[in-house]
Design an enzyme around this catalytic site. Structure first.
Site, mmCIF file in Angstrom:
data_model
loop_
_atom_site.group_PDB
_atom_site.id
_atom_site.type_symbol
_atom_site.label_atom_id
_atom_site.label_comp_id
_atom_site.label_asym_id
_atom_site.label_seq_id
_atom_site.Cartn_x
_atom_site.Cartn_y
_atom_site.Cartn_z
ATOM 1 N N GLY A 177 8.979 1.899 7.446
ATOM 2 C CA GLY A 177 8.669 0.592 6.896
ATOM 3 C C GLY A 177 7.617 0.635 5.817
ATOM 4 O O GLY A 177 7.211 1.695 5.352
ATOM 5 N N THR A 225 3.769 -0.729 4.273
ATOM 6 C CA THR A 225 2.437 -1.169 4.669
ATOM 7 C C THR A 225 1.870 -2.049 3.557
ATOM 8 O O THR A 225 2.042 -1.763 2.367
ATOM 9 C CB THR A 225 1.494 0.015 4.926
ATOM 10 N N LEU A 277 0.815 -1.213 0.000
ATOM 11 C CA LEU A 277 0.000 0.000 0.000
ATOM 12 C C LEU A 277 0.848 1.261 0.000
ATOM 13 O O LEU A 277 0.443 2.296 -0.520
ATOM 14 C CB LEU A 277 -0.928 0.023 1.223
ATOM 15 N N GLY A 278 2.024 1.184 0.605
ATOM 16 C CA GLY A 278 2.877 2.363 0.665
ATOM 17 C C GLY A 278 4.148 2.068 1.432
ATOM 18 O O GLY A 278 4.336 0.988 1.988
ATOM 19 N N GLY A 311 9.498 6.194 6.034
ATOM 20 C CA GLY A 311 10.838 6.102 6.578
ATOM 21 C C GLY A 311 11.050 4.905 7.479
ATOM 22 O O GLY A 311 12.158 4.392 7.597
ATOM 23 N N LYS A 334 1.824 -3.365 8.815
ATOM 24 C CA LYS A 334 2.977 -2.481 8.679
ATOM 25 C C LYS A 334 4.225 -3.235 9.106
ATOM 26 O O LYS A 334 4.309 -3.735 10.226
ATOM 27 C CB LYS A 334 2.806 -1.222 9.528
ATOM 28 N N ASP A 370 2.004 15.781 11.429
ATOM 29 C CA ASP A 370 2.115 15.577 9.977
ATOM 30 C C ASP A 370 0.743 15.589 9.315
ATOM 31 O O ASP A 370 0.446 14.755 8.466
ATOM 32 C CB ASP A 370 2.840 14.258 9.690
#
Length: 416
Positions: free
Chosen positions: A33, A35, A27-28, A31, A51, A152
């Protein structure tokens, strides 16, 4: 964990992790790890997010720092229980790696939703953003009262589920615990002495969205999250990148000409975007109060004083459980940057007199009620609370069990 044990390659499709989670796709990656979308084979192939700890840094110091942050993220997610934050499901070690499992949200980020509207020559309206702000302010109010700061917030980290009307705040990471939540409400102009600002931390945040004190000085507070929320609101209203809306010479926001909104709402946004923290909204409740007054004024019920928002209204918020007691924790979705921060030496702690066998017993019994998180909870209790007796340790651990009946049973099992 040594650097030789950290995987750099993606886990292939069809791999079964921990004899339970079936890998579907990536999925993505951030920095800390990657997912993955996985299927929980113990729950009728229910989709969930896995994750994996896979930090970008390769040095031994960065690796250990990132691993500590990843473990702390699990502790933070375990504490948070809010319907607008994806649920924490589990954490475990497998394949010589750390893993966190979270609820899978089928939906789109507001970055994706804005792109869809821009293709049609549109952006978000004032009415939409007012309701959007009220929904997310209730989330910020909750996490700030838990002593947690996101650091964030951006259109990429707010998601709208396909089957839900309320936005979700996503992508939580971990930083340092520095002050008690009670200190958050101190006056901003007292931050240098009192610690109402969370200082002495490393520099994280998204350029354009994070306030200057966070990016340049490493300072942040609840108002830092409010600033980023204000920037995100303006981006959704104008359809413009924040770097195009902030004058590079005067450092003043120039966004009003790109959208049509009321002067009263513009003033609220300007206060969210104030460069100096002392001129910015201090806590989420203050913004909610002004938004409530704005709606009353537009409806014809003009009031001379700021009214407190009706948090029971289905349009303004949702029912949430009271926040668990916690020390203030600064969180970020860019924990790899944390490893580059300045370290500060702490005073050495006195040795803990508790019998290791008793601590191990507590961990086994606690795992019966909260699962693999028990090890992390025990570690934090021993490091931060410094229990001086078995009874004190058991009381601290029992407070981590949400159900009071199970908490009572845990104490009975320990001392039976």
């Amino acid at each position: 964990m040594s650097s030789s044990k950290v995987r750099s390659d993606e886990i292939p499709f069809g791999t079964l992790i921990n004899d339970r989670y079936l890998i579907q796709k990536v999925l993505g990656q951030g920095g800390l790890g990657r997912t993955y979308l996985t299927l929980d084979t113990h729950r009728f192939n229910e989709p969930c997010v896995l994750k994996e700890f896979a930090p970008s840094g390769t040095g031994e110091y960065e690796l250990q720092k990132s691993r500590d942050l990843f473990r702390r993220e699990a502790k933070i997610l375990h504490q948070i229980k809010h319907p607008q934050i994806p649920k924490f499901l589990a954490c475990f070690e497998g394949r010589d790696q750390l893993f966190i499992v979270q609820e899978y949200v089928n939906g789109k980020t507001y970055s994706e939703l804005l792109q869809e509207r821009q293709k049609q020559g549109q952006s978000f309206s004032e009415a939409e953003i007012v309701q959007w702000l009220k929904s997310l302010l209730s989330v910020l109010k909750y996490i700030h009262e838990c002593g947690i700061i996101h650091r964030d917030i951006s259109p990429d980290n707010v998601m709208l589920p396909n089957d839900h009307e309320l936005p979700l705040l996503i992508d939580f990471g971990v930083g340092k615990q520095v002050i008690n939540p009670e200190q958050i409400d101190l006056k901003e102009d007292d931050h240098r002495d009192s610690g109402s600002f969370v200082g002495k931390i490393s520099f994280v945040g998204k350029i354009g969205y994070a306030p200057r004190e966070q990016i340049s000085m490493g300072h942040c507070s609840p108002s830092s999250d409010l600033y980023a929320l204000g920037v995100t609101a303006v981006v959704l209203l104008t359809g413009k990148n924040p770097t195009l809306l902030l004058d590079q010479y005067s450092l003043e926001w120039q966004w009003r000409s790109y959208c049509e909104i009321s002067d009263a709402f513009a003033q609220i946004l300007d206060q969210l975007l104030a460069d100096q923290p002392q001129y910015r909204y201090r806590v989420a409740q203050d913004v909610l109060a002004d938004l409530q007054q704005l709606e009353q004024t537009e409806a014809g019920g003009i009031s001379t004083a700021i009214s407190q928002p009706n948090l029971d209204s289905p349009q303004s918020s949702v029912e949430v459980p009271p926040p668990p007691p916690s020390e203030t924790t600064i969180i970020s979705s860019s924990p790899a940057i944390e490893a580059q921060g300045v370290e500060f030496e702490a005073e050495p702690l006195p040795p803990n007199p508790l019998d290791p066998e008793f601590v191990e017993l507590c961990q086994r019994e606690l795992a019966y009620f909260i699962g693999p998180m028990a090890e992390l909870v025990i570690e934090e209790a021993m490091e931060q609370s410094l229990p001086r007796s078995p009874q004190e340790l058991v009381e601290i651990l029992a407070a981590e069990i949400p159900d009071f009946r199970e908490a009572r049973e845990f104490k009975e099992r320990i001392f039976s």
